[in-house]
Design a protein around this motif. Structure first.
Motif, PDB file in Angstrom:
ATOM      1  N   ASN A 192      32.278  29.066  42.663  1.00  9.83           N
ATOM      2  CA  ASN A 192      32.881  30.301  43.122  1.00  9.83           C
ATOM      3  C   ASN A 192      32.434  31.489  42.351  1.00  9.83           C
ATOM      4  O   ASN A 192      33.216  32.206  41.772  1.00  9.83           O
ATOM      5  CB  ASN A 192      34.398  30.177  43.058  1.00  9.83           C
ATOM      6  CG  ASN A 192      34.854  29.272  44.157  1.00  9.83           C
ATOM      7  OD1 ASN A 192      34.247  29.258  45.212  1.00  9.83           O
ATOM      8  ND2 ASN A 192      35.886  28.518  43.900  1.00  9.83           N
ATOM      9  N   CYS A 193      31.121  31.681  42.332  1.00 10.98           N
ATOM     10  CA  CYS A 193      30.705  32.933  41.754  1.00 10.98           C
ATOM     11  C   CYS A 193      29.738  33.586  42.694  1.00 10.98           C
ATOM     12  O   CYS A 193      29.051  32.940  43.485  1.00 10.98           O
ATOM     13  CB  CYS A 193      30.104  32.728  40.380  1.00 10.98           C
ATOM     14  SG  CYS A 193      28.449  32.119  40.473  1.00 10.98           S
ATOM     15  N   GLY A 205      27.295  31.011  34.415  1.00 10.90           N
ATOM     16  CA  GLY A 205      28.382  31.416  35.304  1.00 10.90           C
ATOM     17  C   GLY A 205      28.317  30.681  36.625  1.00 10.90           C
ATOM     18  O   GLY A 205      29.305  30.220  37.147  1.00 10.90           O
ATOM     19  N   SER A 206      27.079  30.552  37.132  1.00 15.75           N
ATOM     20  CA  SER A 206      26.991  29.914  38.440  1.00 15.75           C
ATOM     21  C   SER A 206      27.110  28.404  38.317  1.00 15.75           C
ATOM     22  O   SER A 206      27.463  27.730  39.246  1.00 15.75           O
ATOM     23  CB  SER A 206      25.676  30.268  39.118  1.00 15.75           C
ATOM     24  OG  SER A 206      24.625  29.688  38.371  1.00 15.75           O
ATOM     25  N   SER A 247      26.171  39.653  41.090  1.00 11.90           N
ATOM     26  CA  SER A 247      26.592  41.033  41.283  1.00 11.90           C
ATOM     27  C   SER A 247      25.680  41.771  42.254  1.00 11.90           C
ATOM     28  O   SER A 247      26.128  42.668  42.961  1.00 11.90           O
ATOM     29  CB  SER A 247      26.677  41.779  39.950  1.00 11.90           C
ATOM     30  OG  SER A 247      25.426  41.810  39.333  1.00 11.90           O
ATOM     31  N   VAL A 307      29.352  37.577  38.896  1.00  8.71           N
ATOM     32  CA  VAL A 307      28.624  37.401  37.641  1.00  8.71           C
ATOM     33  C   VAL A 307      27.318  38.165  37.661  1.00  8.71           C
ATOM     34  O   VAL A 307      26.712  38.394  38.700  1.00  8.71           O
ATOM     35  CB  VAL A 307      28.347  35.908  37.336  1.00  8.71           C
ATOM     36  CG1 VAL A 307      29.653  35.150  37.196  1.00  8.71           C
ATOM     37  CG2 VAL A 307      27.498  35.282  38.408  1.00  8.71           C
ATOM     38  N   TYR A 334      26.889  40.834  45.618  1.00  9.69           N
ATOM     39  CA  TYR A 334      28.189  41.462  45.827  1.00  9.69           C
ATOM     40  C   TYR A 334      28.025  42.910  46.225  1.00  9.69           C
ATOM     41  O   TYR A 334      28.599  43.385  47.212  1.00  9.69           O
ATOM     42  CB  TYR A 334      29.023  41.335  44.542  1.00  9.69           C
ATOM     43  CG  TYR A 334      30.376  41.986  44.637  1.00  9.69           C
ATOM     44  CD1 TYR A 334      30.614  43.231  44.048  1.00  9.69           C
ATOM     45  CD2 TYR A 334      31.411  41.384  45.328  1.00  9.69           C
ATOM     46  CE1 TYR A 334      31.840  43.838  44.151  1.00  9.69           C
ATOM     47  CE2 TYR A 334      32.644  41.986  45.436  1.00  9.69           C
ATOM     48  CZ  TYR A 334      32.848  43.208  44.845  1.00  9.69           C
ATOM     49  OH  TYR A 334      34.077  43.810  44.949  1.00  9.69           O
ATOM     50  N   ARG A 369      41.143  37.517  43.279  1.00 13.56           N
ATOM     51  CA  ARG A 369      39.937  37.087  43.984  1.00 13.56           C
ATOM     52  C   ARG A 369      39.692  35.636  43.669  1.00 13.56           C
ATOM     53  O   ARG A 369      39.959  35.188  42.556  1.00 13.56           O
ATOM     54  CB  ARG A 369      38.737  37.890  43.485  1.00 13.56           C
ATOM     55  CG  ARG A 369      38.540  39.211  44.183  1.00 13.56           C
ATOM     56  CD  ARG A 369      37.108  39.665  44.063  1.00 13.56           C
ATOM     57  NE  ARG A 369      36.721  39.884  42.690  1.00 13.56           N
ATOM     58  CZ  ARG A 369      36.190  41.028  42.254  1.00 13.56           C
ATOM     59  NH1 ARG A 369      36.027  42.030  43.072  1.00 13.56           N
ATOM     60  NH2 ARG A 369      35.822  41.136  41.003  1.00 13.56           N
ATOM     61  N   GLU A 370      39.160  34.931  44.629  1.00 13.46           N
ATOM     62  CA  GLU A 370      38.889  33.519  44.354  1.00 13.46           C
ATOM     63  C   GLU A 370      37.464  33.302  43.898  1.00 13.46           C
ATOM     64  O   GLU A 370      36.987  32.181  43.855  1.00 13.46           O
ATOM     65  CB  GLU A 370      39.204  32.659  45.563  1.00 13.46           C
ATOM     66  CG  GLU A 370      40.632  32.141  45.472  1.00 13.46           C
ATOM     67  CD  GLU A 370      41.070  31.381  46.684  1.00 13.46           C
ATOM     68  OE1 GLU A 370      40.552  31.667  47.775  1.00 13.46           O
ATOM     69  OE2 GLU A 370      41.920  30.508  46.541  1.00 13.46           O
ATOM     70  N   TYR A 371      36.755  34.372  43.597  1.00 18.92           N
ATOM     71  CA  TYR A 371      35.413  34.172  43.075  1.00 18.92           C
ATOM     72  C   TYR A 371      35.198  35.127  41.916  1.00 18.92           C
ATOM     73  O   TYR A 371      35.888  36.120  41.769  1.00 18.92           O
ATOM     74  CB  TYR A 371      34.351  34.399  44.151  1.00 18.92           C
ATOM     75  CG  TYR A 371      34.383  35.785  44.764  1.00 18.92           C
ATOM     76  CD1 TYR A 371      35.064  36.006  45.952  1.00 18.92           C
ATOM     77  CD2 TYR A 371      33.725  36.857  44.168  1.00 18.92           C
ATOM     78  CE1 TYR A 371      35.109  37.264  46.522  1.00 18.92           C
ATOM     79  CE2 TYR A 371      33.777  38.120  44.738  1.00 18.92           C
ATOM     80  CZ  TYR A 371      34.459  38.321  45.924  1.00 18.92           C
ATOM     81  OH  TYR A 371      34.501  39.559  46.485  1.00 18.92           O
ATOM     82  N   GLU A 372      34.222  34.782  41.091  1.00 17.38           N
ATOM     83  CA  GLU A 372      33.868  35.650  39.968  1.00 17.38           C
ATOM     84  C   GLU A 372      32.588  36.371  40.338  1.00 17.38           C
ATOM     85  O   GLU A 372      31.678  35.760  40.891  1.00 17.38           O
ATOM     86  CB  GLU A 372      33.538  34.790  38.739  1.00 17.38           C
ATOM     87  CG  GLU A 372      34.714  34.088  38.123  1.00 17.38           C
ATOM     88  CD  GLU A 372      35.481  35.028  37.218  1.00 17.38           C
ATOM     89  OE1 GLU A 372      36.704  34.936  37.204  1.00 17.38           O
ATOM     90  OE2 GLU A 372      34.835  35.856  36.547  1.00 17.38           O
ATOM     91  N   SER A 379      31.107  26.814  38.257  1.00 18.70           N
ATOM     92  CA  SER A 379      31.927  26.742  39.453  1.00 18.70           C
ATOM     93  C   SER A 379      31.118  27.225  40.629  1.00 18.70           C
ATOM     94  O   SER A 379      30.194  28.003  40.492  1.00 18.70           O
ATOM     95  CB  SER A 379      33.174  27.601  39.295  1.00 18.70           C
ATOM     96  OG  SER A 379      32.890  28.911  39.689  1.00 18.70           O
TER      97      SER A 379
END
Lengths: 366, 768
Positions: free
Chosen positions: A46-47, A40-41, A50, A33, A53, A28-31, A44
């Motif tokens: 790319n988060c 976390g945000s 949750s 969090v 998500y 995945r290209e994102y985390e 990058s």
């Protein structure tokens, strides 16, 4: 020549398809969090929180159920377009847009009075020169020391090549200076091309949706070139580039200098298509940042459209999850996952255009 | 002369003397200079003149051929001046055409850095604007664009190239003008890793083709038996070979030293090495000592220092260990001390053979055969300063390969049998690179057949059904959701990867077969010289948890192997015996493991792991009924003979096919399958096969005769670790019958009047 693969060969091959699908699928290209994980945000872009998500995954399930069995044309009102590279699907819509009357005289005045555009003239020198009666660049043509440098600038301005002008303003001030945005005033409304793309990832994968906005008869017409199949990408690329093939096009994007445009160039080179060089490019991310830097915590398009334009999106999905929604469509044939992608993209183009005119109007509206 | 003194000592000392089984002497050679076909650019000519450099014959030969645009592979020894041989044509071309680009690939950072220094110096002296730059993972973002645009010589490594190819649009000035691709230490790119690099190179050539360039290759490798075949497999091009060394050297002495000369050793190999080391430095010989592991390096250093301390503290301090992880400052310090003469001995792992310029010393000790002749020669190459006498001593361990050489020095000093293997047919490996290639440019069956052969039409439809590529009228487009270069690694066969974690830190990754074999629960594992015990192997998460330990035992798994022949691809008859090569399915079942201290079993534990099934390539052969009868008639044990032959063949296969014995597996049976025939199988331990069994099948007669020689000449009674005992035998080395083994092997390699060395019958071939 191994023309007839043996049974064993065929069985190995069955495993290869599944093996790579599983591998590539799991990257995945994102985390994702935990909500509230500020760090976390921060590190990058790319988060995905949750909660977002989970909401998005549930939304995906709902869409799959809701649109199960529906065909592409049942859901999307559009038509196929054809060009040298093949065919692709185009969804068209239009939106009223409050135009602006550009104060071209005001802009001309501002730019011609900006003596610091001349090499060697800083803020302090400008004050001194103005005190001595050199009000405009044309006045400087008579100045013993600065006349040569001033001539260069005046010539550039009279040619009116906006890429050169933006370069000049960028060199002397910064790329996001209001004067740079102001050069947009030299264009007729129908020259602006608002572009936002949706892709399969951060690079080296297909662009799956090209959103292109143009002004036609005072309305913003949004054409979305959507890939029904990856094979349509080249046609969609060509269709998009056609919008930029006019005499004097002006490209407007949000973060397009870092993302959208290099991405498009990369895909053009993938297909061996030469891009047109030096298209004037107004990247609203930079102008927005300069204008609203200390006012809002986030300067993303979605944040700005809320604060400045009062637009709130419903049922939106995070941009980073677009690839998996699209991939679900490819894999299952169910067009449901495409719905939010198309909506999201359309809103991006509309908000981009609105933001552009808003900011231009603020600086140089009448 | 110090070397003579030591040799005398070896001859006179009652402990040393019997252990010296052979001394090979090579007379000194004067330099053989060559001449260039065409004069060089003035700046280069004056560089050579001002630095008093005369070019040797092999350098001239290489330069001449490279300058006519041919692909060249140079196999002269280390320190023969190969670097100059490839730098000169590159710089010369650059002087004529300033837009020329050259790409240099190195396997390690240390080498890359050293080369950058060489190029920078040459550029500075000659004034040729090469602007050399290193472009790799450590290159800061801010410098990358400048290197791409301005550097004419770009130094990089395969891992970076793998990523860079997707950005080819930004690299177009480089790819359009690429004239030379220089690959140093190319022999590293063999086996599974070599397969990956070979495909990476084809992707690179495909991109060069797109931008209109056809670069020439310069490969530099150590001595191997099959340089032209290897070069072609690696790059897909035809090569010319430069091998005759024109550089001078002094008198060389190579001692084969066997602590197990009488069949049993009193002390371990490394203790014997330590003694030799002390003798060397006491005789004023600066010595480099190579060992097989970090642990051994530390131990030998510690013992040697202890020993030396009895003479003087200064002597003890003149012995130092060298490890791969040293900082550049530390490396420089060691190099300096060696040059100054204050450092008398450096003990190192085999990693030193790659890079760092310690120059040459008087003596080299090699503790345990490093696995290949090639490595041995490279290590031995460090002995002997310019024109001076040199001494190399190989101290043997108690295992078949080492002992084989001790008893057959002619094999050791003869020409290389070692074949470097690069197999480009493994579909698991190819498929990954096809995905990457599709992401770089649309794959077209007509255009790209040149690079990927038939695999395109076999594998692409499969990848499409996994929704990873899409066939369009413009070619096959990559359609995967994640980046191809991220999913495709240059190491290993793609499959389930297991991760070894210690206190949250990742130590290394293993594939499934290795994990079951070496990292099952309770196993003792070595990693970079440290010992660990496996606490848990989780089949779901693929995580293996370990903790450091310093127990004095080790573990060995017990396994049962089942095998099914899927397809016979080739067959031949060797000495009346049918031999085959083809696809098999192997099922390995790890049922338990032994706990051992030295050679004693102190415990046995069960394991409950699911069976491991994989498809791979194997060769097998069925002893004839005659052979069977001979064994039974002599009252010997047929299964024991077959099993012993299997072990001997596997033990010596690395002699012919460069691999580790752990890369291959075997199975023997007196009554196999439906037909109930006796058979011996040897298979590649990697899913899909990597060309090992395939090459061994080609050289079977040689393999049989070396195996026969080994067992026949071994001094033991009933078999020992030096001949037919295998450290990885899943059956606990049962049953084994040495006499039966000798009989069978004799039969396998007995040449009859009608020599049956007909060409193998092939049922299909995939070569591109």
């Amino acid at each position: 020549m191994n023309v007839n693969p043996t049974m064993a060969d065929t069985q190995i091959q069955t495993r290869i398809g599944a093996l790579w699908q599983q591998r590539i699928h799991s990257l995945r290209e994102y985390e994702v969090v935990r909500d509230g994980n500020v760090f976390g945000s921060g590190f990058s872009n790319n988060c995905v929180y949750s909660s977002e998500y989970d909401l998005a995954r549930r939304y995906l399930d709902r869409l799959m159920t809701q649109y199960h069995g529906d065909s592409f044309l049942d859901i999307f009102a559009g038509h196929d377009i054809f060009n040298d590279a093949g065919a692709c699907f185009c969804i068209q819509s239009s939106v009223e847009i409050p135009g602006i009357k550009f104060n071209i005289d005001g802009f001309r005045h501002d730019i011609i009075s900006d003596l610091t555009l001349v090499h060697g003239v800083g803020e302090k020198t400008q004050r001194i020169l103005k005190a001595r009666g050199y009000e405009t660049l044309e006045d400087l043509l008579h100045h013993p020391k600065f006349r040569t440098a001033a001539r260069e600038v005046v010539e550039q301005l009279s040619i009116g090549n906006s890429v050169d002008m933006m370069d000049l303003i960028g060199n002397r001030h910064s790329r996001s200076h209001p004067l740079a945005l102001g050069t947009a005033g030299f264009y007729e409304p129908d020259a602006f091309v608002f572009i936002d793309i949706e892709t399969m990832g951060l690079f080296s994968r297909p662009i799956i949706l090209f959103g292109v906005g143009t002004i036609e008869r005072k309305k913003l017409v949004v054409r979305q070139y959507l890939l029904r199949d990856i094979a349509d990408e080249q046609a969609a690329l060509v269709a998009t580039m056609e919008h930029l093939s006019g005499e004097k096009p002006a490209l407007v994007t949000f973060n397009g200098k870092s993302f959208d445009f290099p991405y498009i160039l990369d895909r053009l080179s993938y297909y061996g298509i030469r891009p047109r060089s030096r298209i004037p490019h107004f990247d609203m991310l930079h102008f927005s940042r300069r204008r609203w830097k200390n006012e809002f915590p986030s300067l993303r398009l979605s944040a700005l459209e809320k604060e400045i334009l009062g637009i709130v999106r419903e049922e939106d999905i995070p941009g980073q999850m677009v690839p998996e929604f699209y991939e679900t469509y490819l894999r299952t044939g169910n067009c449901g996952p495409l719905v939010p992608i198309v909506e999201h993209n359309k809103q991006d183009v509309v908000s981009l255009a609105l933001l552009f005119f808003h900011l231009l109007g603020e600086s140089y509206g009448c | 002369m110090a070397v003579d003194d030591l040799l005398r000592l070896l001859n006179v000392n009652p402990v040393y003397r019997p252990r010296v089984v052979h001394i090979e002497e090579t007379e000194p050679e004067l330099a053989d200079y060559g001449s260039l076909d065409k004069p060089l650019d003035e700046s280069l000519a004056s560089y050579l003149a001002q630095n008093n450099i005369r070019l040797y014959s092999h350098q001239c030969e290489a330069i001449n051929r490279i300058r006519t645009g041919r692909n060249v592979i140079i196999t002269t020894p280390t320190a023969s001046g190969k670097t100059l041989a490839f730098n000169i044509p590159v710089f010369d071309q650059l002087a004529k055409e300033p837009e020329t680009r050259a790409l240099y690939l190195y396997p390690t950072k240390a080498l890359s850095n050293d080369q950058l220094a060489v190029h920078t110096q040459l550029a500075k002296f000659t004034g040729i604007a090469a602007n050399p730059g290193i472009y790799d993972g450590d290159t800061p973002q801010s410098k990358r664009a400048a290197i791409r645009e301005h550097s004419r010589i770009i130094i990089s490594n395969p891992y970076e190239l793998h990523q860079v190819l997707s950005w080819h649009a930004k690299w177009s000035p480089v790819f359009s003008n690429l004239k030379y691709i220089v690959i140093d230490e190319a022999h590293r790119y063999r086996g599974v890793f070599g397969s990956h690099i070979a495909l990476l190179i084809r992707r690179l050539l495909r991109i060069c083709d797109y931008y209109g360039s056809t670069p020439a290759f310069v490969l530099s490798t150590a001595t191997i038996a099959n340089p032209l075949e290897f070069a072609t497999k690696l790059t897909g091009r035809q090569f010319e070979h430069v091998e005759k060394d024109g550089s001078p050297h002094g008198k060389k002495h190579f001692v084969l030293y066997n602590p197990y000369f009488d069949g049993t050793g009193e002390r371990a190999t490394h203790q014997e090495t330590k003694d030799l080391l002390i003798s060397c430095i006491k005789n004023d010989l600066q010595t480099l000592c190579f060992t097989g592991s970090r642990k051994m390096t530390e131990l030998i250093t510690a013992w040697a220092r202890d020993d030396a301390n009895r003479t003087s503290a200064r002597l003890a301090n003149s012995i130092s260990a060298y490890r791969a992880g040293y900082l550049p400052e530390d490396r420089r310090a060691i190099e300096r001390h060696l040059k100054e003469g204050t450092m008398k001995a450096v003990v190192s792992t085999n990693a030193l053979e790659l890079g760092i310029d310690v120059g040459s010393l008087d003596a080299v000790l090699i503790s345990g055969f490093p696995g290949t002749m090639m490595s041995t020669r490279q290590q031995a190459g460090r002995a002997g300063r310019k024109g001076g006498e040199s001494l190399t001593v190989l101290v043997a361990q108690a295992n078949p390969l080492d002992q084989y050489f001790m008893r057959h020095p002619d094999q050791f000093f003869g020409s290389s049998h070692e074949n470097a293997i690069v197999d480009i047919t493994n579909p698991y490996i190819i498929s990954g690179h096809l995905l990457c290639a599709a992401a770089e440019l649309p794959l077209r069956e007509d255009n790209d057949k040149e690079f990927f052969g038939d695999s395109l039409q076999n594998i692409l439809p499969e990848l499409e059904s996994g929704n990873l590529v899409r066939k369009t009228s413009h070619g096959w487009i990559y359609a995967g959701r994640s980046r191809a270069t991220e999913a495709v690694s240059l190491d290993g066969i793609p499959g389930e990867t297991y991760r070894i974690i210690c206190s949250g830190r990742l130590l290394e990754t293993l594939d499934r077969a290795q994990a079951y074999r070496e990292a099952h629960k309770g196993a003792i594992m070595l990693h970079q010289g440290e010992t660990y015990i496996i606490n848990e192997l989780d089949l779901e998460t693929h995580i293996i948890k370990v903790t450091p330990t310093d127990v004095d035992y080790y573990t060995q798994p017990l396994k049962e192997v089942d095998l099914v022949i899927l397809d016979e691809l080739e067959s031949r008859v060797v000495n009346g015996m049918k031999c085959c090569f083809g696809d098999v399915e192997v099922t390995e079942r790890y049922t338990g493991y032994k706990i051992k201290r030295k050679d004693t079993i102190i415990g046995l534990e069960p394991l409950s792991l699911p069976p491991l099934s994989f498809r791979t390539k194997a060769f097998w052969f069925v002893p004839s009924t005659d052979m069977e009868q001979k064994v039974i008639g002599a009252g010997l044990d047929l299964p024991g003979g077959l099993h012993g032959a299997e072990h001997a063949i596997i033990a010596l296969m690395p002699l012919h096919v460069m691999c580790d014995r752990w890369d291959i597996g075997g199975l023997s049976s007196p009554s196999f399958g439906e037909r109930g025939e006796p058979v011996i199988f040897v298979y590649d331990g990697f899913e899909g096969g990597v060309g090992l069994a395939e090459k061994a099948f080609e050289v079977l007669p040689d393999l049989f005769s070396t195996a026969y020689n080994l067992v026949r000449d071994c001094g033991c009674e009933d078999g020992c670790p030096s001949c037919i005992y295998s450290p990885k035998c899943g059956n606990d080395n049962q049953p084994l019958d040495k006499e039966a083994t000798i009989l069978l092997l004799a039969e396998f390699c007995r040449t009859s009047k009608n020599e049956c060395l007909e060409k193998p019958v092939m049922h299909g071939s995939v070569i591109f």
